[in-house]
Design a protein around this motif. Structure first.
Motif, PDB file in Angstrom:
ATOM      1  N   GLY A  14       0.838  -1.207   0.000  1.00  0.00           N
ATOM      2  CA  GLY A  14       0.000   0.000   0.000  1.00  0.00           C
ATOM      3  C   GLY A  14       0.867   1.249   0.000  1.00  0.00           C
ATOM      4  O   GLY A  14       0.635   2.199  -0.756  1.00  0.00           O
ATOM      5  N   PHE A  15       1.908   1.239   0.820  1.00  0.00           N
ATOM      6  CA  PHE A  15       2.840   2.368   0.844  1.00  0.00           C
ATOM      7  C   PHE A  15       3.512   2.536  -0.509  1.00  0.00           C
ATOM      8  O   PHE A  15       3.596   3.633  -1.057  1.00  0.00           O
ATOM      9  N   TYR A 242       5.594  10.662   3.686  1.00  0.00           N
ATOM     10  CA  TYR A 242       5.148   9.277   3.492  1.00  0.00           C
ATOM     11  C   TYR A 242       6.016   8.322   4.339  1.00  0.00           C
ATOM     12  O   TYR A 242       5.519   7.347   4.893  1.00  0.00           O
ATOM     13  N   GLY A 243       7.304   8.634   4.439  1.00  0.00           N
ATOM     14  CA  GLY A 243       8.205   7.794   5.239  1.00  0.00           C
ATOM     15  C   GLY A 243       7.854   7.819   6.722  1.00  0.00           C
ATOM     16  O   GLY A 243       8.070   6.848   7.446  1.00  0.00           O
ATOM     17  N   SER A 244       7.288   8.938   7.161  1.00  0.00           N
ATOM     18  CA  SER A 244       6.986   9.057   8.589  1.00  0.00           C
ATOM     19  C   SER A 244       5.851   8.123   9.005  1.00  0.00           C
ATOM     20  O   SER A 244       5.608   7.929  10.183  1.00  0.00           O
ATOM     21  N   TYR A 245       5.147   7.586   8.030  1.00  0.00           N
ATOM     22  CA  TYR A 245       4.060   6.662   8.345  1.00  0.00           C
ATOM     23  C   TYR A 245       4.475   5.200   8.144  1.00  0.00           C
ATOM     24  O   TYR A 245       3.656   4.300   8.169  1.00  0.00           O
ATOM     25  N   LEU A 337       1.224  15.913  -2.148  1.00  0.00           N
ATOM     26  CA  LEU A 337       1.632  17.293  -1.870  1.00  0.00           C
ATOM     27  C   LEU A 337       0.767  17.897  -0.769  1.00  0.00           C
ATOM     28  O   LEU A 337       1.259  18.569   0.134  1.00  0.00           O
ATOM     29  N   ILE A 338      -0.531  17.642  -0.855  1.00  0.00           N
ATOM     30  CA  ILE A 338      -1.441  18.182   0.170  1.00  0.00           C
ATOM     31  C   ILE A 338      -1.113  17.554   1.525  1.00  0.00           C
ATOM     32  O   ILE A 338      -1.122  18.219   2.559  1.00  0.00           O
ATOM     33  N   GLU A 339      -0.783  16.255   1.489  1.00  0.00           N
ATOM     34  CA  GLU A 339      -0.526  15.545   2.739  1.00  0.00           C
ATOM     35  C   GLU A 339       0.689  16.123   3.487  1.00  0.00           C
ATOM     36  O   GLU A 339       0.740  16.083   4.717  1.00  0.00           O
TER      37      GLU A 339
END
Ligand code: PHE
Length: 506
Positions: A14-15, A242-245, A337-339
């Motif tokens: 998923g990532f 994204y990596g932080s999750y 980008l929004i995330e």
């Protein structure tokens, strides 16, 4: 600390799909193929691949590791990691914001073309004149922009696994299948081979008259490097976020490799889909090759629309499929980008001990982006007399002739390469490569420390100087200024390294 508000990826695949979704975007479809053709075909591809391996891969690993190590988006990640250069985190938040002000407008155009091509199946497929019409009609542009932002809002509101991951799990495989369908159609058009030659054979672009002069070495390097960064969503806070999750079990080098490989594959595939079709259609309709628009918004919304127009009613069907594909690519990049901004606010709240309402935060972020994007939409690529150059009466090369280029110059042209350079400085020289490599080691059994250290300490900074200089030269139209800046940046870099104390490890 248990943090339920942040959430996490449901699975590694998923990532991966989400990260590939972020990487695969408009940059792959209209940027890569054209730049490759214009800047030396196969040779450009080799330069691009080398940069992707020695620079892109190293930065991708670093960003994912920095995010995972600190468990937060760019602002807090840098704050926790470095004392001296913490403010670089702001560059990594400003850049996505600026990119979104035009990315959303382009995403809106995709929606418009999905609709008009679908209607075209029954009522006649529009031709390239439709692009001029939408550019000069701010209301339509703003309307579709709003629609695009609502779609993004709905996905981001769902959070990491419930929104972003879900969308990409369906969107990415769908995009791939649609791309294959379009490639088959494109390559079977008469004269499609001319497009392939343009893309792959070094020097063919000049010989066949697609472009009039060959680009300089600096400009090829800057083009390949800038494209690589933008396309891999690097130095924009996206991969840190994204990596932080990501969970500690995941293998960062392997994930980075998969993202780089897929992004490049899709860029090449996009080339096979769009360039041969655009070139074939131009030649078949007697347009001199030098006049076929093969890059940028014009390729996507004018040149290719003519291709679908000339196919008759079935063109409406291919057009619908194609623009849905581009729309998915745009949405999956935009949500990353929004995330970056949404995560930044949620993390900031958590730090202050406040809880966060993700929906509320997402609404506000999307609303502010939309407000500025309305200016870009109303400007219509400089068609409506409100471009910065016209408003302020200054004309400097290409960077301020429309609001899209203006925001692009600050984000892609400046914030991105300079941000990446400072990042390499912090990792390689202030903190030492081991400070990030210790995170990379978690979940990875191999050993790439030496390779990583050489890339991040030496190759990345030097290449980044040239990319920054090249993009400044491109935007401001002066090679001399570009080279002067490259040398200047190296000196500044050296001074900063000294200031940071030359941390080095064996
Ligand atoms: N990689 C995206 C593209 O190629 C754009 C993007 C840049 C998305 C930076 C996120 C972060 O279009």
């Amino acid at each position: 600390m248990e943090n339920n508000e942040r959430g996490s990826w449901g699975s590694n695949i998923g990532f991966l799909l989400a990260a590939i979704g972020s990487a695969v975007g408009l940059g792959n479809i209209w940027g890569f193929p054209y730049k490759m053709g214009k800047s030396g075909g196969f040779v450009f591809l080799l330069v691009y691949l080398a940069l992707a391996v020695f620079v892109g891969f190293a930065i991708m690993c670093s960003e994912l590791a920095l995010g995972r190590k600190t468990g937060s988006g760019p602002i807090l990640a840098y704050k926790n990691y470095t004392k001296r250069f913490a403010s670089v985190g702001w560059l990594a938040v400003a850049a996505p914001f600026l990119i979104m002000t035009f990315y959303s407008v382009l995403g809106g155009y995709c929606i418009y073309y999905v609709i008009t091509n679908f209607i075209g199946i029954f009522k006649g497929v529009p031709d390239s004149s439709s692009f001029g019409a939408i550019l000069t009609n701010p209301w339509i542009s703003i309307g579709v922009l709003l629609l695009f932002m609502v779609i993004c809002f709905l996905i981001n509101r769902g959070g990491i696994s419930g929104g972003i991951e879900k969308f990409n799990k369906v969107g990415m495989p769908a995009l791939f299948v649609m791309l294959v369908i379009i490639i088959i159609r494109a390559l079977t058009l008469p004269n499609a081979v001319e497009g392939l030659k343009f893309m792959f054979i070094p020097g063919y672009a000049i010989k066949a008259g697609f472009i009039s002069e060959s680009p300089s070495v600096l400009s090829v390097l800057a083009t390949a490097g800038g494209q690589m960064f933008f396309s891999l969503s690097l130095a924009m806070g996206a991969m840190i976020t994204y990596g932080s999750y990501l969970s500690k079990e995941e293998n960062l080098p392997q994930n980075s490799l998969v993202i780089v490989v897929f992004d490049t594959l899709v860029a090449l595939m996009a080339g096979l889909a769009v360039i041969p079709a655009a070139v074939a259609n131009g030649i078949n309709n007697g347009i001199p090759v030098g006049e076929i628009k093969l890059g940028g918004p014009n390729l996507l919304f004018a040149t290719l629309q003519d291709v679908f127009h000339n196919m008759g009613a079935i063109g409406g069907l291919f057009g619908t499929i194609f623009y849905i594909l581009v729309l998915i690519a745009a949405v999956s990049s935009a949500i990353s980008l929004i995330e970056v901004i949404v995560t930044m606010i949620i993390d900031g709240n958590t730090l202050k001990g406040k809880s966060s309402d993700r929906s509320m935060i997402t609404v506000i972020v999307c609303a502010i982006i939309t407000a500025i994007a309305c200016l870009v939409a109303a400007d219509g690529l400089g068609s409506n007399g409100i471009a910065p150059a016209q408003l302020f009466g200054v004309e400097v090369a290409g960077w301020n002739d429309c609001w899209l280029d203006f925001f692009d110059c600050w984000s892609e042209g400046l914030a991105m390469p300079i941000g990446a350079m400072i990042m390499a400085l912090i990792i390689g020289w202030e903190k030492g490569s081991e400070s990030i490599y210790e995170e990379i080691r978690i979940g990875y059994e191999g050993d790439i420390h030496r390779f990583y250290r050489i890339c991040i300490k030496y190759i990345v900074p030097i290449v980044m100087c040239f990319i920054s200089a090249g993009s400044i030269a491109d935007y401001f139209g002066s090679q001399a200024v570009g080279y002067a800046i490259a040398i200047g940046l190296l000196v500044v870099y050296w001074a900063m390294c000294r200031a940071s104390g030359w941390v080095d490890e064996k």
